[in-house]
Design a protein around this motif. Sequence first.
Motif, PDB file in Angstrom:
ATOM      1  N   ILE A 129       0.827  -1.201   0.000  1.00 37.10           N
ATOM      2  CA  ILE A 129       0.000   0.000   0.000  1.00 37.10           C
ATOM      3  C   ILE A 129       0.870   1.264   0.000  1.00 37.10           C
ATOM      4  CG2 ILE A 129      -1.674   1.303   1.339  1.00 37.10           C
ATOM      5  CD1 ILE A 129      -2.758  -1.438   2.299  1.00 37.10           C
ATOM      6  N   TRP A 130       1.924   1.250   0.841  1.00 35.24           N
ATOM      7  CA  TRP A 130       2.760   2.454   0.932  1.00 35.24           C
ATOM      8  C   TRP A 130       3.595   2.680  -0.317  1.00 35.24           C
ATOM      9  CZ3 TRP A 130       3.222   6.620   4.072  1.00 35.24           C
ATOM     10  CH2 TRP A 130       2.403   6.623   5.197  1.00 35.24           C
ATOM     11  N   SER A 131       3.959   1.595  -1.015  1.00 33.19           N
ATOM     12  CA  SER A 131       4.685   1.775  -2.273  1.00 33.19           C
ATOM     13  C   SER A 131       3.829   2.567  -3.250  1.00 33.19           C
ATOM     14  CB  SER A 131       5.055   0.430  -2.889  1.00 33.19           C
ATOM     15  OG  SER A 131       5.787  -0.323  -1.971  1.00 33.19           O
ATOM     16  N   LEU A 132       2.523   2.361  -3.169  1.00 34.75           N
ATOM     17  CA  LEU A 132       1.601   3.108  -4.028  1.00 34.75           C
ATOM     18  C   LEU A 132       1.606   4.594  -3.655  1.00 34.75           C
ATOM     19  CD1 LEU A 132      -0.647   3.002  -6.189  1.00 34.75           C
ATOM     20  CD2 LEU A 132      -2.267   2.646  -4.344  1.00 34.75           C
ATOM     21  N   ILE A 133       1.619   4.869  -2.341  1.00 31.07           N
ATOM     22  CA  ILE A 133       1.655   6.268  -1.883  1.00 31.07           C
ATOM     23  C   ILE A 133       2.881   6.981  -2.447  1.00 31.07           C
ATOM     24  CG2 ILE A 133       1.901   7.755   0.159  1.00 31.07           C
ATOM     25  CD1 ILE A 133      -0.743   6.526   0.306  1.00 31.07           C
ATOM     26  N   GLN A 137       4.324   7.830 -10.540  1.00 33.98           N
ATOM     27  CA  GLN A 137       3.235   8.191 -11.444  1.00 33.98           C
ATOM     28  C   GLN A 137       1.881   8.315 -10.727  1.00 33.98           C
ATOM     29  OE1 GLN A 137       5.470   5.634 -12.834  1.00 33.98           O
ATOM     30  NE2 GLN A 137       6.455   7.417 -13.738  1.00 33.98           N
ATOM     31  N   LEU A 138       1.662   7.403  -9.773  1.00 32.55           N
ATOM     32  CA  LEU A 138       0.302   7.257  -9.247  1.00 32.55           C
ATOM     33  C   LEU A 138       0.119   7.765  -7.832  1.00 32.55           C
ATOM     34  CD1 LEU A 138       0.036   3.570 -10.425  1.00 32.55           C
ATOM     35  CD2 LEU A 138      -0.813   5.571 -11.636  1.00 32.55           C
ATOM     36  N   GLY A 139       1.229   8.046  -7.162  1.00 32.97           N
ATOM     37  CA  GLY A 139       1.154   8.223  -5.725  1.00 32.97           C
ATOM     38  C   GLY A 139       0.734   9.597  -5.253  1.00 32.97           C
ATOM     39  N   VAL A 140       0.417   9.652  -3.957  1.00 30.45           N
ATOM     40  CA  VAL A 140      -0.004  10.886  -3.312  1.00 30.45           C
ATOM     41  C   VAL A 140       1.156  11.881  -3.271  1.00 30.45           C
ATOM     42  CG1 VAL A 140      -0.825  11.874  -1.146  1.00 30.45           C
ATOM     43  CG2 VAL A 140      -1.677   9.652  -1.911  1.00 30.45           C
ATOM     44  N   ASN A 143       1.974  13.472  -6.739  1.00 29.08           N
ATOM     45  CA  ASN A 143       0.865  14.176  -7.377  1.00 29.08           C
ATOM     46  C   ASN A 143       0.262  15.281  -6.521  1.00 29.08           C
ATOM     47  OD1 ASN A 143       0.253  12.914 -10.094  1.00 29.08           O
ATOM     48  ND2 ASN A 143       0.527  11.124  -8.773  1.00 29.08           N
ATOM     49  N   VAL A 144       0.250  15.100  -5.213  1.00 29.86           N
ATOM     50  CA  VAL A 144      -0.335  16.122  -4.354  1.00 29.86           C
ATOM     51  C   VAL A 144       0.710  17.155  -3.957  1.00 29.86           C
ATOM     52  CG1 VAL A 144      -1.500  16.564  -2.168  1.00 29.86           C
ATOM     53  CG2 VAL A 144      -2.121  14.564  -3.532  1.00 29.86           C
TER      54      VAL A 144
ATOM     55  N   PHE B  46      -3.129   9.556 -11.182  1.00 37.07           N
ATOM     56  CA  PHE B  46      -3.462   9.684  -9.767  1.00 37.07           C
ATOM     57  C   PHE B  46      -4.914  10.138  -9.562  1.00 37.07           C
ATOM     58  CE2 PHE B  46      -3.978  12.674  -6.236  1.00 37.07           C
ATOM     59  CZ  PHE B  46      -3.809  11.784  -5.200  1.00 37.07           C
ATOM     60  N   TYR B 241       4.002  -2.751 -10.803  1.00 37.01           N
ATOM     61  CA  TYR B 241       2.760  -2.009 -10.968  1.00 37.01           C
ATOM     62  C   TYR B 241       2.126  -2.166 -12.332  1.00 37.01           C
ATOM     63  CZ  TYR B 241       3.889  -0.803  -6.452  1.00 37.01           C
ATOM     64  OH  TYR B 241       4.164  -0.948  -5.142  1.00 37.01           O
TER      65      TYR B 241
END
Lengths: 295, 281
Positions: A129-133, A137-140, A143-144, B46, B241
């Motif tokens: 889950i944290w690897s996603l954060i 490309q996809l993470g918080v 991107n945030v 995202f 991924y």
Amino acid sequence: MNGMNKKVNVTPLFFIGPHVILFAVFILLPTIYGMYASFTQWNLVGDPVWVGLDNYKTILFNTDSTFHYQFFNGMKNTFIFVGLSVPLLIAIPLLIAVALEHKKVKMKSFFQSILYIPGLISISAAALIWSLIFNKQLGVVSNVFGSEPVWASTQPYAWITIIAITIWGGIGGNMIIYRASINGVSKDLYESAEIDGAGSIRKFWNITLPSIRFPLIYTFVMTTAGCFNVFGQPLMMTNGGPQQSTTVLMMYIRQLAFSHGQSIAGMASAMAVLLGLVILVVSALQYYLMNRNAT
Amino acid sequence: MSKKISISKYLAYIFLILLCFIWAIPLVFGIATSFRSQTEVVSTGFRLLPVNWIVDNYVSILDNTSTAPILRWLMNSLFIATTHTFLVIVVISITGYGYSRLKFKGRDTLFFTLLGISFFPGVVNLIPSYKIIDALGWVNTAWAMIVPGLAGMGNIFLVRQFMKGIPKELDESARVDGASEFKIYYSVILPLIKPVLIVCGLFSFTGSWNDFLWPVIVYTDVDKMPVTAGLLLLQDIYGNYRMIGQLMGSAILAIIPTLLLFLFAQKYFVQSINLNAGIKG
């Protein structure tokens, strides 16, 4: 008389015996054997061959040896991990406990559950889950917050990912211990301090902290000892990179003893004994210093 | 005066809400992503919540019974954790009774000697433990994870401490009535130490369920391993991924059992207050 004595002694054997056997087989024997193996050359399959202090000499003094590099690099990284995570694993749960034990705060068990639940998640699931954060490309994070680097393979971000997942999953136990301890502090102390006009911060320093001294020492020692055994977080989050800068000692020990190819269990055992000694010394030092400072 | 209290109250609320928000994000994000299709993830990048909620990820996770049999792993973990917890409760209650209620020579010396030895860092016995498990023929079996943990002293220490708080008069009056030690253990003491056993049981269950280093070492057979070791393989199988929904779905499935246990047993976590009193004394 002698016979009677024997008869009386059967009962303790029944109650304590089974655990003593388990203890002997799964703690005492492997601990002694682990120390013995550190003085041997051993491939885990055959019998260990006694080599005296050779493993220790190589690890500690042979600067050309990979084992020397691995041990000191692993030890350094383990200390970095301990130094970064232990203060946070004490301070954050303590602040949470103080906030939760504030007499006007409601929904205590709701807050506590949210903060406790990550501790129930295994490191391998949490790491996915944290690897996603932290995914570029996809993470918080990218991107945030618009962060540029690839976190898991750039320092100091690689450490930040490891510490973040550690704190996220590691505060629950201490939080509950501190909450319970603060809850047990006599209310009269606070009331008389309030009459003297003490503010919240002074009450925290002068009453709360001294009153929970024992749980503080206990959690400080236990948390530190636990952090020295760190393994899963760096393995899953960074796989030790970049350039082995997050490879902790447990990762080298496991790699030497259990990875494919010839096992080097004797050398790994020597590293384990050295790590064990460091943990013992640090724990004893902490206990001594905190006890002395407090009295 | 009352104004002062309300300022600190709001500070406490802000701190707690902020922290809970940060703590909840990874789980929410992970759950939401497990319901997104790979094409959506790639094309829209995202997003906190999916555009279209789909269950395909979970369907394909459950379909893969060869390289990543996650249901199998979950069943293995469930069997291991349940059996381990049950045996822990049996062992610590019986042993704790022995160390706090039976009188025999050298009792406390034995207890504190074992406790002292168990403080020695576990890293030293890791490699020989593998050897012992191997010699017992337990590599790639559930016993490798069920039995060694029963030897620990920590829970016995807590149980012994808790039992000391129970008045001796209770078992002595039973003893006068002619009850055997086992009878006293089973019908007098056991019901009274339920709170401490439940807490130790919860910690044993979650500890066993989440153990990582040991299963990574003792399991090589994909069909026999628990879910924590299995998830390590997933990074290769659904790697890099390319199948992010499956990765997240698997992680979420692995979380559910301990989460359910926590929700059912939540009130018992408050009971650790009693344990703490024990530690203090």
